[in-house]
Write a protein that holds these residues in place. Structure first.
Motif, short mmCIF file in Angstrom:
data_model
loop_
_atom_site.label_atom_id
_atom_site.label_comp_id
_atom_site.label_asym_id
_atom_site.label_seq_id
_atom_site.Cartn_x
_atom_site.Cartn_y
_atom_site.Cartn_z
N GLY A 1 -1.34 -0.99 6.55
CA GLY A 1 -0.62 -2.08 5.90
C GLY A 1 -0.34 -3.26 6.81
O GLY A 1 -0.49 -4.41 6.41
N GLN A 2 0.07 -2.99 8.05
CA GLN A 2 0.47 -4.10 8.92
C GLN A 2 -0.69 -4.67 9.73
O GLN A 2 -0.56 -5.76 10.29
CB GLN A 2 1.56 -3.64 9.87
N ASN A 3 -1.81 -3.97 9.76
CA ASN A 3 -2.96 -4.49 10.52
C ASN A 3 -4.04 -5.03 9.59
O ASN A 3 -4.10 -6.23 9.31
CB ASN A 3 -3.52 -3.39 11.43
N GLU A 4 -4.92 -4.15 9.08
CA GLU A 4 -6.04 -4.61 8.25
C GLU A 4 -5.58 -5.33 6.98
O GLU A 4 -6.16 -6.34 6.59
CB GLU A 4 -6.93 -3.41 7.87
N SER A 5 -4.52 -4.83 6.36
CA SER A 5 -4.06 -5.45 5.10
C SER A 5 -3.57 -6.88 5.33
O SER A 5 -3.86 -7.77 4.53
CB SER A 5 -2.96 -4.61 4.48
N GLU A 6 -2.83 -7.11 6.39
CA GLU A 6 -2.32 -8.45 6.67
C GLU A 6 -3.46 -9.43 6.94
O GLU A 6 -3.44 -10.57 6.47
CB GLU A 6 -1.36 -8.41 7.86
N LYS A 7 -4.46 -8.98 7.67
CA LYS A 7 -5.62 -9.84 7.94
C LYS A 7 -6.37 -10.15 6.66
O LYS A 7 -6.74 -11.30 6.40
CB LYS A 7 -6.56 -9.15 8.94
N ALA A 8 -6.59 -9.13 5.83
CA ALA A 8 -7.31 -9.32 4.57
C ALA A 8 -6.52 -10.22 3.63
O ALA A 8 -7.09 -11.09 2.95
CB ALA A 8 -7.57 -7.97 3.91
N ARG A 9 -5.22 -10.04 3.58
CA ARG A 9 -4.37 -10.87 2.71
C ARG A 9 -4.49 -12.33 3.07
O ARG A 9 -4.69 -13.20 2.20
CB ARG A 9 -2.91 -10.41 2.81
N LYS A 10 -4.34 -12.65 4.35
CA LYS A 10 -4.41 -14.04 4.80
C LYS A 10 -5.77 -14.66 4.54
O LYS A 10 -5.88 -15.83 4.17
CB LYS A 10 -4.04 -14.12 6.27
N SER A 11 -6.82 -13.86 4.73
CA SER A 11 -8.18 -14.35 4.47
C SER A 11 -8.39 -14.67 3.00
O SER A 11 -8.96 -15.72 2.65
CB SER A 11 -9.19 -13.30 4.94
N ILE B 1 0.84 -1.19 0.00
CA ILE B 1 0.00 0.00 0.00
C ILE B 1 0.88 1.25 0.00
O ILE B 1 1.76 1.40 0.85
CB ILE B 1 -0.93 0.03 1.23
N LYS B 2 0.62 2.14 -0.94
CA LYS B 2 1.30 3.44 -0.97
C LYS B 2 0.25 4.54 -0.88
O LYS B 2 -0.79 4.48 -1.53
CB LYS B 2 2.09 3.62 -2.27
N SER B 3 0.52 5.52 -0.06
CA SER B 3 -0.38 6.68 0.04
C SER B 3 0.34 7.90 -0.52
O SER B 3 1.57 7.97 -0.50
CB SER B 3 -0.78 6.93 1.50
N GLY B 4 -0.43 8.85 -1.02
CA GLY B 4 0.17 10.03 -1.61
C GLY B 4 -0.81 11.19 -1.70
O GLY B 4 -1.91 11.15 -1.15
N LYS B 5 -0.39 12.22 -2.44
CA LYS B 5 -1.19 13.44 -2.54
C LYS B 5 -1.60 13.76 -3.97
O LYS B 5 -2.10 14.84 -4.24
CB LYS B 5 -0.38 14.63 -1.97
N SER B 6 -1.39 12.82 -4.89
CA SER B 6 -1.68 13.09 -6.30
C SER B 6 -2.49 11.96 -6.93
O SER B 6 -1.93 10.94 -7.34
CB SER B 6 -0.38 13.30 -7.07
N LEU B 7 -3.79 12.15 -7.00
CA LEU B 7 -4.65 11.17 -7.67
C LEU B 7 -4.32 11.08 -9.15
O LEU B 7 -4.28 9.99 -9.73
CB LEU B 7 -6.11 11.52 -7.47
N ILE B 8 -4.06 12.24 -9.75
CA ILE B 8 -3.77 12.24 -11.19
C ILE B 8 -2.44 11.54 -11.47
O ILE B 8 -2.27 10.89 -12.50
CB ILE B 8 -3.77 13.68 -11.75
N ILE C 1 -11.03 -11.33 -6.01
CA ILE C 1 -9.96 -11.21 -5.01
C ILE C 1 -9.81 -9.76 -4.56
O ILE C 1 -9.75 -9.47 -3.36
CB ILE C 1 -8.63 -11.74 -5.58
N THR C 2 -9.76 -8.84 -5.53
CA THR C 2 -9.59 -7.43 -5.17
C THR C 2 -10.79 -6.90 -4.41
O THR C 2 -10.65 -6.09 -3.48
CB THR C 2 -9.34 -6.57 -6.43
N SER C 3 -11.99 -7.34 -4.78
CA SER C 3 -13.20 -6.90 -4.08
C SER C 3 -13.17 -7.33 -2.61
O SER C 3 -13.44 -6.54 -1.71
CB SER C 3 -14.44 -7.48 -4.77
N GLY D 1 -11.97 -6.04 3.08
CA GLY D 1 -11.25 -6.40 4.30
C GLY D 1 -10.46 -5.25 4.90
O GLY D 1 -10.26 -5.20 6.12
N ILE D 2 -9.99 -4.31 4.08
CA ILE D 2 -9.20 -3.19 4.61
C ILE D 2 -10.07 -1.95 4.87
O ILE D 2 -9.54 -0.89 5.21
CB ILE D 2 -8.03 -2.83 3.68
N GLY D 3 -11.39 -2.10 4.69
CA GLY D 3 -12.29 -0.98 4.99
C GLY D 3 -12.55 -0.05 3.83
O GLY D 3 -13.05 1.07 4.02
#
Length: 402
Positions: A134-144, A5-12, A86-88, A93-95
């Motif tokens: 990344g280390q909380n919700e994402s890890e749980k969703a990944r394993k599920s 997961i990467k976060s940023g300030k530029s949608l475009i 899978i992506t859905s 899972g990550i909210g």
């Protein structure tokens, strides 16, 4: 499956990255969740405005862009409809289940993977917290997701042995599987070169478009002495997802490297004096940064200068390519540290002035050989007259029988 997961300030910016891949035939949009039109009917601005409309509902939040990549094991057969499911499930899972998102299947790497572009601003203007996502919700969703779809778990992906017969050339993202490329190059570098720090290792690796990364000093990874490896593009920008050191064959973790650092301290010692001698010879005459690098390169020494945006040198590393010995400047002595070394370099313009002055001095004060040539030209006529006079005198003496 590995999620990044990467976060940023530029949608475009995030959207442009993926759309440019589509234009080059290296990616395709497989689903657009939360959009009023079919995927095939969406224009670039349709895709962008749906996300920016939400982002503008919370002007205080500057970090409003979320760019996720889901990476699967090489050889996993994943048709588009399965990737959509899978992506859905992962986004749920990550909210982010109610957020509009664009899912791109990328085709430019040795392993199947998708990129997801979305925003963390909800329709009511509230933001979804990205803190430890990344280390909380994402890890749980990944394993599920791995369990539900029978995917190869990230922890179970096999550690590939290095191909010792592989051609060791700079890595190129998408040309082969990322982990295999890193494994092959890293294995060769660890065996061949004598380095004593992560900085020195990176001086070598970056020539092959790879970087070892401990993370920022305030990160959890740095605090826990973690280490990952990235592929880089030709400009030195990070590509793909980071590969954990512990998942690479031979486990080139920080702990493993530190043992090698101690050994290399002794192995590189015999080559230190000769390297200093070559550097001193180069510095015996005026040098710019570039001329200094060129002169040493001709002698098999690669000089890596680390500079900030203003061009100030803050670090220097010497790579003796013949003996495969790597030294930071300060390890050779205080005189070869970045600060003192950079103080000796002339600006490029000043070098031109020095050369011009030398040319002018040569014109005003010619060398001995130049003087001889000049005198020869000036007195050529007189010498011809003198030769003629001598010839006349000889004839006269002969007529008088003298």
């Amino acid at each position: 499956m590995v999620a990044k997961i990467k976060s940023g300030k530029s949608l475009i910016g995030a959207l442009n990255y993926n759309e440019n891949k589509v234009k080059k035939g290296k990616a395709e949009l497989i689903v657009a969740t939360g959009y009023p039109k079919d995927t095939a009917d969406l224009s670039f601005y349709d895709k962008l405005l749906r996300l920016t409309d939400l982002a503008e509902r919370n002007e205080r939040t500057k970090t409003n862009t979320v760019h996720i990549s889901l990476n699967f094991a090489n050889g996993e057969n994943l048709p588009d409809d399965k990737l959509q499911s899978i992506t859905s499930d992962y986004m749920q899972g990550i909210g982010f289940g109610d957020q509009p998102c664009l899912v791109y299947r990328h085709l430019d790497a040795g392993h199947p993977h998708v990129h997801i572009v979305t925003t963390n601003i909800k329709k009511d203007g509230y933001r979804i917290s990205l803190h430890y996502l990344g280390q909380n919700e994402s890890e749980k969703a990944r394993k599920s997701v791995e369990i539900k779809y029978g995917l190869i778990k990230a922890e179970d992906q096999p550690k590939q042995k290095p191909d010792l017969k592989a051609d060791i050339s700079p890595a190129e993202y998408g040309k082969a599987e990322t982990k295999r490329v890193i494994t092959n190059i890293l294995s060769f570098m660890l065996r061949a070169y004598k380095f004593t720090s992560v900085t020195e290792l990176n001086a070598v690796l970056q020539q092959y478009h790879i970087q070892a990364d401990r993370g920022s000093k305030d990160s959890r990874m740095y605090a826990h002495e973690g280490l990952v490896y990235w592929l880089l593009d030709k400009q030195g920008n990070k590509m793909s997802v980071p590969i954990k050191a512990s998942t690479i064959y031979g486990k080139p973790t920080l702990k493993t490297l530190e043992e090698k650092f101690r050994l290399n301290q002794q192995l590189r010692k015999p080559f230190k004096a000769e390297l200093i001698k070559l550097i001193d010879q180069a510095l015996a005459k005026p040098q710019t940064k570039r001329s200094f690098q060129r002169e040493l390169k001709a002698k098999g020494i690669q000089v890596i200068l680390r500079q900030n945006e203003e061009g100030r040198i803050y670090g220097v590393t010497f790579i003796d390519q013949q003996n495969k010995a790597v030294f930071n400047g300060s390890d050779l002595g205080k005189a070869y540290s970045a600060n003192l070394l950079s103080a000796k370099f002339l600006p490029e313009t000043q070098t031109k002035v020095v050369k011009a002055q030398q040319t002018e001095n040569d014109a005003v004060h010619p060398s001995t050989s130049d003087n001889d040539e000049l005198l020869g030209i000036l007195f050529a006529a007189e010498r011809e007259d003198l030769a003629a006079l001598n010839k006349f005198k000889k004839k006269k003496r002969k007529g008088l029988n003298l």
